[in-house]
Design an enzyme around this catalytic site. Structure first.
Site, PDB file in Angstrom:
ATOM      1  N   HIS A   1      -4.643  -1.524  -5.777  1.00  0.00           N
ATOM      2  CA  HIS A   1      -4.046  -0.114  -6.219  1.00  0.00           C
ATOM      3  C   HIS A   1      -4.953   0.845  -6.490  1.00  0.00           C
ATOM      4  O   HIS A   1      -5.904   0.467  -7.474  1.00  0.00           O
ATOM      5  CB  HIS A   1      -3.117  -0.734  -7.277  1.00  0.00           C
ATOM      6  CG  HIS A   1      -2.262  -1.663  -6.975  1.00  0.00           C
ATOM      7  ND1 HIS A   1      -1.075  -2.413  -7.933  1.00  0.00           N
ATOM      8  CD2 HIS A   1      -1.491  -2.264  -5.972  1.00  0.00           C
ATOM      9  CE1 HIS A   1      -0.406  -3.091  -7.421  1.00  0.00           C
ATOM     10  NE2 HIS A   1      -0.525  -3.177  -6.020  1.00  0.00           N
TER      11      HIS A   1
ATOM     12  N   ASP B   1       0.764  -1.263   0.076  1.00  0.00           N
ATOM     13  CA  ASP B   1      -0.248   0.009   0.086  1.00  0.00           C
ATOM     14  C   ASP B   1       0.878   1.057   0.085  1.00  0.00           C
ATOM     15  O   ASP B   1       0.307   2.193   0.546  1.00  0.00           O
ATOM     16  CB  ASP B   1      -0.976   0.026   1.041  1.00  0.00           C
ATOM     17  CG  ASP B   1      -1.840  -1.180   1.215  1.00  0.00           C
ATOM     18  OD1 ASP B   1      -2.366  -1.574   0.059  1.00  0.00           O
ATOM     19  OD2 ASP B   1      -2.282  -1.611   2.372  1.00  0.00           O
TER      20      ASP B   1
ATOM     21  N   GLN C   1       2.031  -5.876  -3.266  1.00  0.00           N
ATOM     22  CA  GLN C   1       2.680  -6.170  -1.859  1.00  0.00           C
ATOM     23  C   GLN C   1       4.041  -5.249  -1.709  1.00  0.00           C
ATOM     24  O   GLN C   1       4.191  -4.280  -2.502  1.00  0.00           O
ATOM     25  CB  GLN C   1       2.606  -7.539  -1.543  1.00  0.00           C
ATOM     26  CG  GLN C   1       1.371  -8.099  -1.355  1.00  0.00           C
ATOM     27  CD  GLN C   1       0.868  -8.808  -2.675  1.00  0.00           C
ATOM     28  OE1 GLN C   1       1.556  -9.414  -3.451  1.00  0.00           O
ATOM     29  NE2 GLN C   1      -0.460  -8.462  -2.915  1.00  0.00           N
TER      30      GLN C   1
HETATM   31  P1  GDP Z   1      -0.601   0.505  -3.509  1.00  0.00           P
HETATM   32  O1  GDP Z   1      -1.164  -0.824  -3.097  1.00  0.00           O
HETATM   33  O2  GDP Z   1       0.720   0.572  -3.447  1.00  0.00           O
HETATM   34  O3  GDP Z   1      -1.012   0.701  -5.064  1.00  0.00           O
HETATM   35  O4  GDP Z   1      -1.285   1.477  -2.709  1.00  0.00           O
HETATM   36  P2  GDP Z   1      -2.881   1.516  -2.149  1.00  0.00           P
HETATM   37  O5  GDP Z   1      -3.544   2.181  -3.478  1.00  0.00           O
HETATM   38  O6  GDP Z   1      -3.365   0.597  -1.660  1.00  0.00           O
HETATM   39  O7  GDP Z   1      -2.749   2.799  -1.065  1.00  0.00           O
HETATM   40  C1  GDP Z   1      -2.253   4.103  -1.148  1.00  0.00           C
HETATM   41  C2  GDP Z   1      -3.287   5.178  -1.100  1.00  0.00           C
HETATM   42  O8  GDP Z   1      -2.627   6.364  -0.963  1.00  0.00           O
HETATM   43  C3  GDP Z   1      -4.238   5.231  -1.910  1.00  0.00           C
HETATM   44  O9  GDP Z   1      -5.744   5.576  -1.396  1.00  0.00           O
HETATM   45  C4  GDP Z   1      -3.785   6.355  -2.634  1.00  0.00           C
HETATM   46  O10 GDP Z   1      -4.789   7.130  -3.680  1.00  0.00           O
HETATM   47  C5  GDP Z   1      -3.082   7.282  -1.853  1.00  0.00           C
HETATM   48  N1  GDP Z   1      -2.000   8.123  -2.416  1.00  0.00           N
HETATM   49  C6  GDP Z   1      -1.108   7.822  -3.051  1.00  0.00           C
HETATM   50  N2  GDP Z   1       0.035   8.703  -3.009  1.00  0.00           N
HETATM   51  C7  GDP Z   1      -0.552   9.655  -2.255  1.00  0.00           C
HETATM   52  C8  GDP Z   1      -0.124  11.046  -2.054  1.00  0.00           C
HETATM   53  O11 GDP Z   1       0.952  11.243  -2.165  1.00  0.00           O
HETATM   54  N3  GDP Z   1      -0.637  11.712  -0.852  1.00  0.00           N
HETATM   55  C9  GDP Z   1      -1.998  11.213  -0.224  1.00  0.00           C
HETATM   56  N4  GDP Z   1      -2.538  12.090   0.563  1.00  0.00           N
HETATM   57  N5  GDP Z   1      -2.524  10.183  -0.892  1.00  0.00           N
HETATM   58  C10 GDP Z   1      -1.916   9.402  -1.716  1.00  0.00           C
HETATM   59  P1  IMO Z   2      -0.844  -4.042  -2.278  1.00  0.00           P
HETATM   60  O1  IMO Z   2      -0.420  -4.694  -3.563  1.00  0.00           O
HETATM   61  C1  IMO Z   2      -0.718  -4.502   1.882  1.00  0.00           C
HETATM   62  C2  IMO Z   2      -1.046  -8.713   3.511  1.00  0.00           C
HETATM   63  C3  IMO Z   2      -2.231  -9.133   4.435  1.00  0.00           C
HETATM   64  C4  IMO Z   2      -1.879 -10.216   5.226  1.00  0.00           C
HETATM   65  C5  IMO Z   2      -0.596 -10.802   4.460  1.00  0.00           C
HETATM   66  C6  IMO Z   2      -0.974 -12.024   3.794  1.00  0.00           C
HETATM   67  O2  IMO Z   2      -2.177  -3.201  -2.300  1.00  0.00           O
HETATM   68  O3  IMO Z   2       0.177  -3.388  -1.678  1.00  0.00           O
HETATM   69  P2  IMO Z   2      -2.557 -12.707   1.642  1.00  0.00           P
HETATM   70  O4  IMO Z   2      -3.816 -12.524   1.319  1.00  0.00           O
HETATM   71  O5  IMO Z   2      -1.431 -12.063   0.676  1.00  0.00           O
HETATM   72  O6  IMO Z   2      -2.188 -14.196   1.986  1.00  0.00           O
HETATM   73  O7  IMO Z   2      -2.311 -11.678   2.907  1.00  0.00           O
HETATM   74  O8  IMO Z   2      -0.309  -9.800   3.327  1.00  0.00           O
HETATM   75  N1  IMO Z   2      -1.267  -8.190   2.147  1.00  0.00           N
HETATM   76  C7  IMO Z   2      -1.185  -6.856   1.836  1.00  0.00           C
HETATM   77  N2  IMO Z   2      -1.084  -5.842   2.645  1.00  0.00           N
HETATM   78  N3  IMO Z   2      -0.909  -4.646   0.706  1.00  0.00           N
HETATM   79  C8  IMO Z   2      -1.052  -5.430  -0.313  1.00  0.00           C
HETATM   80  O9  IMO Z   2      -1.327  -5.232  -1.452  1.00  0.00           O
HETATM   81  C9  IMO Z   2      -1.174  -6.687   0.489  1.00  0.00           C
HETATM   82  N4  IMO Z   2      -1.648  -8.187   0.093  1.00  0.00           N
HETATM   83  C10 IMO Z   2      -1.605  -8.789   0.993  1.00  0.00           C
HETATM   84  O10 IMO Z   2      -3.025  -8.093   4.700  1.00  0.00           O
HETATM   85  O11 IMO Z   2      -0.959  -9.334   6.289  1.00  0.00           O
HETATM   86 MG    MG Z   3      -2.758  -1.444  -1.952  1.00  0.00          MG
END
Ligand code: GDP
Ligand code: IMO
Ligand code: MG
Length: 424
Positions: free
Chosen positions: A41, A13, A222
């Site tokens: 994502h 994330d 991840q």
């Molecule tokens: P990923 O799994 O690595 O693609 O990340 P996620 O999308 O799960 O989580 C990142 C969160 O942060 C999302 O809600 C994005 O919209 C948000 N985000 C990304 N970059 C920024 C930033 O620079 N500032 C803020 N406030 N939010 C951001």
């Molecule tokens: P993105 O791509 C954050 C975490 C789960 C759990 C562990 C194992 O959005 O960054 P799983 O379902 O993969 O067997 O869970 O990994 N986990 C993530 N945490 N971002 C993710 O993906 C994750 N994908 C799995 O919360 O701790």
């Molecule tokens: Mg994510």
């Protein structure tokens, strides 16, 4: 520098979706090389927010070839649901290629994911319950179903019979409902028919793109701290998000992977269980969680929040050969009352700057911090590095100094345009 890996450098994330979408504007191909719909994502542009789970983040541009490569585990029903959602949001023309060798997440994988978690009781991993671990386990146990199998009725029947012989016995032993061959067979052949036009040998196709010197982005899911090999085992996912997975997960030889961009937050988060040395539980955690909207994209769970941990970040850079960093969610730190960066740990009275191999050791690691000066200015409209507050620049410089990796991008908001290219 045509082929770039985007890798999560923390516990997931980090903002990989945002950076992939940003860099995809100048790319020809976007490839997911591992993981499945455990990923979430988020991409924001033109006032619209999209959340992708297994579909690559280049899907918004009709000129980009999007590849779900062989290293992925794919739930065809969920992937079709994602495509339907995209259609309903006006994304109707795209290029998608699904590897015939990618593993299929079957309904029994979801049932087993839940059952294994329940059996672990207090030691549960906190998985996304999407069947990821059981699907990868079957792949390595050689009883997995692959996407290409769904296109061949006779072969699929054989594969499914072999898999069900084992899986139904396991389900029975766990006191769970078993699966009926006929209905699973018909349902999954149906997904094969619907997805047929996308399923192909993506390794062949990708190596052709390499020959053409196409610009390829490898979109990690991840993060390295969740890596099955180098993460905080057993509180990890069941694949390796590190750059090293790209060749195996795509069929492109390692010599063609040019560069690796590590995506990290300006602080740390973790969703799910497992040690997290810099975790905060105070008002500061609340401040960061609310400003950063730190709630899981896939499960909606509140994310655990902590100060930036440069021991973990340096570990990710080392393991994944990260050349430069993108520091995300930097805007979240404006106005924070107290700011620190973890420089190293103390384990049983000894200073360490690496990740111990066992969770029992990792749980005993005490973080040691350096205090950083705060800033109050909002930076969400800041367009260049020079315009950032002085204390914000000091924070970024400290990260570079502690991790030993240069920062290439700074993100100051979720939108595509809220991205600063440091060298500019
Ligand atoms: P990923 O799994 O690595 O693609 O990340 P996620 O999308 O799960 O989580 C990142 C969160 O942060 C999302 O809600 C994005 O919209 C948000 N985000 C990304 N970059 C920024 C930033 O620079 N500032 C803020 N406030 N939010 C951001
Ligand atoms: P993105 O791509 C954050 C975490 C789960 C759990 C562990 C194992 O959005 O960054 P799983 O379902 O993969 O067997 O869970 O990994 N986990 C993530 N945490 N971002 C993710 O993906 C994750 N994908 C799995 O919360 O701790
Ligand atoms: Mg994510």
């Amino acid at each position: 520098m045509s082929r770039l890996t985007i890798v999560g450098a923390q516990w997931g994330d980090e903002g990989k979706g945002k950076m992939t979408d940003y860099l995809a504007q100048n790319s020809d191909v976007v490839v997911r090389y591992q993981g499945g719909n455990n990923a979430g994502h988020t991409i924001t542009f033109n006032g619209q927010k999209y959340a992708l789970q297994s579909i690559p983040s280049g899907i918004f541009s009709p000129k980009i070839k999007n590849v779900m490569a062989n290293g992925m585990v794919i739930n065809p029903k969920a992937a079709l649901g994602e495509l339907e959602k995209l259609h309903s949001m006006g994304i109707t023309y795209y290029q998608l290629f699904i590897s015939d060798r990618a593993s299929v997440i079957m309904p029994y994988h979801l049932a087993l994911d839940g059952a294994y978690e329940s059996l672990k009781g207090g030691n549960m991993i906190g998985t996304t319950k999407k069947g990821i671990g059981p699907a990868y386990a079957d792949k390595y146990n050689r009883i997995g179903i692959r996407m290409g199998d769904l296109l061949n009725p006779d072969y699929f029947a054989e594969r499914l019979k072999d898999a069900l012989a084992v899986k139904n016995m396991e389900l029975k032993m766990l006191g769970l409902d078993t699966f009926d061959f006929e209905s699973l067979y018909e349902e999954y052949l149906g997904y094969g028919r619907t997805l047929k036009s996308y399923i192909c040998d993506t390794a062949l196709m990708l190596n052709e793109e390499v020959k053409k010197d196409s610009k390829i982005l490898f979109e990690g899911a991840q993060g390295v701290m969740l890596c099955i090999e180098h993460g905080t085992y057993p509180f990890v996912t069941s694949s390796s998000p590190a750059t090293v997975s790209v060749p195996l997960g795509t069929g492109i030889p390692p010599k063609y992977i040019d560069r690796s961009l590590g995506v990290c937050k300006a602080y740390n988060t973790r969703v799910g269980a497992g040690a997290f040395p810099t975790e905060l539980e105070s008002d500061l955690a609340h401040y960061i969680r609310e400003r950063g909207r730190e709630y899981g994209t896939v499960t909606g769970r509140p994310r655990r929040v902590g100060y930036l941990d440069t021991v973990a970040l340096a570990h990710a850079c080392r393991i994944s050969g990260i050349d430069t960093l993108a520091v995300m969610l930097f805007d979240v730190l404006s106005g924070i009352k107290e700011l620190k960066i973890c420089t190293h740990y103390v384990l049983d009275g000894k200073k360490i700057d690496y990740i111990p191999s066992t969770i029992s050791d990792y749980e005993r690691c005490e973080p040691v911090y350096v205090d950083m000066p705060v800033w109050n200015e909002e930076i969400t409209t800041c367009k260049s590095y020079d315009k950032l507050p002085e204390n914000a620049k000091k924070y970024l410089k400290k990260i570079e100094e502690l991790v030993g990796t240069p920062i290439e991008y700074v993100s100051v908001g979720p939108d595509r345009v809220q991205t600063i290219e440091v060298k500019k």
